[in-house]
Design an enzyme around this catalytic site. Structure first.
Site, PDB file in Angstrom:
ATOM      1  N   ASP A 126       0.854  -1.193   0.000  1.00 56.19           N
ATOM      2  CA  ASP A 126       0.000   0.000   0.000  1.00 56.19           C
ATOM      3  C   ASP A 126       0.890   1.243   0.000  1.00 56.19           C
ATOM      4  OD1 ASP A 126       0.957   0.097   2.652  1.00 56.19           O
ATOM      5  OD2 ASP A 126      -0.737  -1.130   3.291  1.00 56.19           O
ATOM      6  N   ASP A 131       1.579   5.153   1.456  1.00 50.66           N
ATOM      7  CA  ASP A 131       1.293   6.173   2.460  1.00 50.66           C
ATOM      8  C   ASP A 131       1.860   7.492   1.971  1.00 50.66           C
ATOM      9  OD1 ASP A 131       0.126   4.377   4.330  1.00 50.66           O
ATOM     10  OD2 ASP A 131       2.135   3.651   4.776  1.00 50.66           O
ATOM     11  N   ASP A 180      10.293   4.287  12.719  1.00 49.80           N
ATOM     12  CA  ASP A 180      11.061   3.290  13.473  1.00 49.80           C
ATOM     13  C   ASP A 180      12.457   3.005  12.908  1.00 49.80           C
ATOM     14  OD1 ASP A 180       9.752   2.099  11.352  1.00 49.80           O
ATOM     15  OD2 ASP A 180       8.731   0.567  12.531  1.00 49.80           O
TER      16      ASP A 180
HETATM   17  P1  ATP Z   1       4.246  -2.998   5.472  1.00 49.48           P
HETATM   18  O1  ATP Z   1       3.266  -2.071   4.842  1.00 49.48           O
HETATM   19  O2  ATP Z   1       5.091  -3.773   4.534  1.00 49.48           O
HETATM   20  O3  ATP Z   1       3.607  -3.839   6.513  1.00 49.48           O
HETATM   21  P2  ATP Z   1       5.314  -0.598   6.591  1.00 49.48           P
HETATM   22  O4  ATP Z   1       6.681  -0.277   7.113  1.00 49.48           O
HETATM   23  O5  ATP Z   1       4.819   0.180   5.446  1.00 49.48           O
HETATM   24  O6  ATP Z   1       5.330  -2.143   6.283  1.00 49.48           O
HETATM   25  P3  ATP Z   1       3.027   0.362   7.975  1.00 49.48           P
HETATM   26  O7  ATP Z   1       2.382  -0.201   9.184  1.00 49.48           O
HETATM   27  O8  ATP Z   1       2.308   0.449   6.700  1.00 49.48           O
HETATM   28  O9  ATP Z   1       4.338  -0.511   7.802  1.00 49.48           O
HETATM   29  O10 ATP Z   1       3.604   1.788   8.398  1.00 49.48           O
HETATM   30  C1  ATP Z   1       3.968   2.792   7.475  1.00 49.48           C
HETATM   31  C2  ATP Z   1       5.145   3.577   8.012  1.00 49.48           C
HETATM   32  O11 ATP Z   1       4.812   4.153   9.279  1.00 49.48           O
HETATM   33  C3  ATP Z   1       6.392   2.752   8.286  1.00 49.48           C
HETATM   34  O12 ATP Z   1       7.187   2.567   7.142  1.00 49.48           O
HETATM   35  C4  ATP Z   1       7.089   3.582   9.339  1.00 49.48           C
HETATM   36  O13 ATP Z   1       7.747   4.673   8.755  1.00 49.48           O
HETATM   37  C5  ATP Z   1       5.934   4.118  10.156  1.00 49.48           C
HETATM   38  N1  ATP Z   1       5.615   3.207  11.282  1.00 49.48           N
HETATM   39  C6  ATP Z   1       4.741   2.180  11.303  1.00 49.48           C
HETATM   40  N2  ATP Z   1       4.688   1.579  12.497  1.00 49.48           N
HETATM   41  C7  ATP Z   1       5.553   2.247  13.281  1.00 49.48           C
HETATM   42  C8  ATP Z   1       5.955   2.120  14.633  1.00 49.48           C
HETATM   43  N3  ATP Z   1       5.456   1.169  15.406  1.00 49.48           N
HETATM   44  N4  ATP Z   1       6.860   3.024  15.097  1.00 49.48           N
HETATM   45  C9  ATP Z   1       7.356   3.988  14.315  1.00 49.48           C
HETATM   46  N5  ATP Z   1       7.034   4.148  13.037  1.00 49.48           N
HETATM   47  C10 ATP Z   1       6.143   3.308  12.516  1.00 49.48           C
HETATM   48 MG    MG Z   2       2.798   0.081   4.556  1.00 47.73          MG
END
Ligand code: ATP
Ligand code: MG
Length: 451
Positions: A72, A74, A153
């Site tokens: 997805d 963001d 993170d």
């Molecule tokens: P995926 O979509 O593959 O599960 P993602 O890293 O994109 O992995 P998301 O949950 O979609 O995970 O989060 C989007 C973004 O928000 C992350 O890339 C990170 O920058 C931030 N993020 C998400 N969760 C956390 C957290 N627990 N602490 C800090 N930043 C976070």
């Molecule tokens: Mg994501």
């Protein structure tokens, strides 16, 4: 101003945690605007046309750099949620504690987040609040682009892609870390795990998914802080475990969680996976199967996954109830209910998923019936395909005869004539049972008639 100064002096332990703004040109990173989803690109462009800063951020940029199709997209911006909403006709603000805007672009939903700032300490008015272990409970302070990067993170998750210039803004050397295959925490890892223990699970998942090594600084504290996971609400843990199991690298993740000491008693779901010697082969086959499906772009359902994870518990209970004298089918239903009652609460399995799990289990004894009209009835079941896939896994694990799986494959794929020739003659005990029932019927109705 003062707040910024304070946070610069006290807020972050590791040197350079605030990060210097590096702008990386497309010739160095290789991502082009046409690789983005059209919805995310249009969202960024519209925000920029309205005079705001906007980028595609986080996992999507990371995945594109790593050559993986993003799940997805963001978008991060300096517009407030209300300002974002005014830029798009089809958009709505979601969440009260952590407000984001969902922008609808065709069939795509783009998540737009306003830059977040440092959350400060407990008790500071308007700032984040933490629980007794330092877990951040409230987190809705807006900040600058630089603040926003520091709040993410891992360095590879703090990359901001601007489709207008095709450049990446990188405050924490995320591009270099990704090239060097390192998953590095932004700031002090211990503090960041205390703020949100789920980051320990994210570290394992992202390292496995992207083939990265967790930087020793980020890896070391996990063992010591693992118990903090106990304070995370069950539903959030469930969501994260589900992401982990459907990441396409479930087998690797489970092995790594075990290595990091992140299992016993902390993650009920993982205990289920690892602490059933009888079912281990079945569970591992199921995870391999899920990994393969995810990689092939096929859908996976949580119901199917949990049905496999809990199946051997059901089998053990089923045997015990039958041994106590109950008939086979009622015994199976009792066993299913018992297992689900205990696990649903522990694992926070929703009622809808529990329904799917039961449907898949309840089909299993019906696959044994291969005569008369019954197999046709089984084909008509709404969850037939899932039940059949489940049967094939049972075959692969050696729990049931290969012949049964082959029969159903042939029956499923055969035309009407083939199906008819496949049907088995009714078993002698089935014929006997039917006769007995017929004989008993008039007797009982006779009883019902008063003399
Ligand atoms: P995926 O979509 O593959 O599960 P993602 O890293 O994109 O992995 P998301 O949950 O979609 O995970 O989060 C989007 C973004 O928000 C992350 O890339 C990170 O920058 C931030 N993020 C998400 N969760 C956390 C957290 N627990 N602490 C800090 N930043 C976070
Ligand atoms: Mg994501």
């Amino acid at each position: 101003m003062i707040r910024k100064l304070i946070s610069r002096v006290f807020g972050r332990k590791t040197s350079g945690a605030a990060g210097d703004r590096a702008v990386i040109s497309p010739s160095k990173h290789g991502i082009r605007r046409d690789q983005l989803s059209s919805g995310s690109r249009r969202t960024v462009e519209t925000l920029q046309q309205h005079g705001y800063k906007a980028y595609v951020v986080g996992g999507a940029v990371r995945d594109l750099l790593a050559g993986i199709a993003p799940k997805d997209y963001d978008v991060a911006t300096n517009a407030t949620p209300e300002q974002v909403r005014q830029c798009f006709r089809r958009s709505r603000i979601i969440g009260r504690r952590f407000q984001i805007v969902h922008v609808l672009m065709g069939s795509e939903t783009v998540e737009v987040t306003t830059f977040r700032g440092p959350h400060g300490d407990e008790g500071q008015p308007g700032r984040a609040h933490t629980d007794a272990h330092g877990r951040v409970l409230r987190d809705n302070v807006f900040g600058s682009e630089q603040d926003d990067a520091a709040r993410r993170d891992f360095t590879v998750n703090a990359l901001y892609f601007d489709p207008a210039t095709e450049t990446i803004v990188d405050y924490h050397h995320g591009v270099a870390d990704l090239q060097q295959k390192t998953l590095r925490m932004i700031g002090d890892p211990k503090m960041r795990y205390r703020e949100d223990p789920v980051r320990m699970l994210r570290a394992v998942r992202l390292a496995a998914k992207l083939g990265l090594t967790i930087d020793p600084e980020a890896r070391r504290p996990i063992r010591e802080l693992a118990t903090l996971i106990e304070n995370v609400p069950a539903s959030r843990l469930f969501d994260e475990m589900l992401k982990l199991l459907t990441s396409g690298s479930a087998v690797k993740c489970v092995q790594q969680l075990r290595e990091e000491g992140l299992h016993h008693g902390l993650l009920p779901l993982l205990d289920v996976i690892l602490e059933q010697p009888l079912g281990e082969r079945f569970v591992m086959l199921s995870l391999e199967n899920t990994d393969r499906r995810v990689r092939e772009g096929k859908p996976t359902s949580p119901g199917f996954l949990f049905a496999t994870l809990l199946w051997h518990e059901v089998l053990a209970k089923w045997e015990a109830i039958k041994a106590a004298g109950e008939r086979a089918i009622p015994a199976l239903f009792l066993a299913m209910d018992e297992v689900l009652e205990v696990q649903s609460e522990k694992l926070a399995i929703t009622r809808r998923i529990a329904g799917d799990i039961k449907d898949i289990w309840a089909l299993q004894p019906r696959f044994e019936q291969r005569s008369g009209k019954r197999p046709y009835g089984v084909l008509e079941q709404p969850r037939f395909k899932a039940g059949y896939d489940f049967l094939l896994l049972r075959v692969a694990s050696g729990e049931v005869e290969a012949e049964l799986g082959e029969w159903w494959t042939n029956f499923l794929n055969g035309d009407a004539e083939t199906r008819a020739t496949l049907l088995l003659p009714p078993k002698p005990d089935e014929t006997r049972k039917r006769r007995r029932r017929k004989r008993r019927a008039p007797a009982s109705s006779a009883q019902a008639i008063p003399e």
